[in-house]
Write an enzyme that holds these catalytic residues in place. Structure first.
Site, mmCIF file in Angstrom:
data_model
loop_
_atom_site.group_PDB
_atom_site.id
_atom_site.type_symbol
_atom_site.label_atom_id
_atom_site.label_comp_id
_atom_site.label_asym_id
_atom_site.label_seq_id
_atom_site.Cartn_x
_atom_site.Cartn_y
_atom_site.Cartn_z
ATOM 1 N NE ARG A 1 -12.858 46.633 -6.402
ATOM 2 C CZ ARG A 1 -11.739 47.316 -6.255
ATOM 3 N NH1 ARG A 1 -10.671 46.986 -6.926
ATOM 4 N NH2 ARG A 1 -11.688 48.351 -5.463
ATOM 5 C CG ASP A 2 -15.974 42.560 0.367
ATOM 6 O OD1 ASP A 2 -15.559 41.384 0.503
ATOM 7 O OD2 ASP A 2 -16.100 43.343 1.328
ATOM 8 C CB VAL A 3 -19.957 38.855 -3.813
ATOM 9 C CG1 VAL A 3 -21.108 37.896 -3.549
ATOM 10 C CG2 VAL A 3 -20.370 39.946 -4.791
ATOM 11 C CG ASN B 1 -20.225 42.617 2.394
ATOM 12 O OD1 ASN B 1 -20.301 43.116 3.507
ATOM 13 N ND2 ASN B 1 -19.107 42.601 1.709
#
Length: 186
Positions: free
Chosen positions: A3-5, A9
């Site tokens: 949910r946070d590519v 990151n």
């Protein structure tokens, strides 16, 4: 589901390994959806279904990775606008410029793979990361060396101070965003 590519990151080791870190927003399938009205993740890297509060699965991460791939190839931001509201609208409705128009030297097969990852309809996207990886490998058969070797060589060149350090091969505080120096105003 991560949910946070996003570039912030994605980290590299000097051995040429690519790591997706920061699973603070990750969840397993079957968990309840985030509370209504709450958006989690970096807005310019969200999938349309994330923005619209619809059910998300691994295909949402593939869309986000497609954004990262598009930006890595073009060295331009895809959806980032002057406000979050405009960025959210761009993710769900904005045009996605052709990779070949923005970066003409991009092989057609590679551009096709990235654009498939960026399909707004989840069912038209790659259905798994493995399928996405197979397509990327098929689109780049002319690479003489494996990507890991190329990345290792590039990182060793970019960070010569770590060539013979005892920490060589450990995770360095360098994300994809920093490595490619993507400017937030681009």
């Amino acid at each position: 589901v991560h949910r946070d590519v996003s570039p912030q990151n994605i980290y590299f080791t000097l051995e040429g390994n690519v790591l997706l870190l920061d699973f603070g927003l990750g969840r397993t399938t079957g968990q309840t959806v985030t509370r209504e009205g709450i958006i989690k993740g970096k807005v310019p890297y969200m999938s349309p279904e994330q923005v619209e509060g619809r059910g998300i699965d691994a295909r949402s991460d593939i869309f986000s990775l497609g954004i990262v791939a598009w930006e890595s190839i073009t060295v331009r931001r895809l959806f980032r606008k002057s406000t979050d509201i405009l960025t959210l609208a761009a993710v769900t409705q904005g045009s996605i410029p052709s990779l070949r128009d923005v970066a003409p030297s991009t092989p057609g097969a590679l551009a096709d793979v990235v654009h498939k990852a960026l399909e707004r309809d989840q069912n038209k996207r790659f259905q798994s990361a493995a399928e996405f990886l197979r397509a990327l490998r098929a689109a780049t058969p002319d690479l003489d060396e494996p990507g890991q070797v190329i990345l290792q060589r590039t990182l060793t060149w970019a960070f010569p101070e770590h060539r013979s350090s005892p920490e060589a091969g450990t995770i360095r505080d360098t994300s994809l965003d920093e490595l490619f120096a993507l400017d937030s105003d681009v």
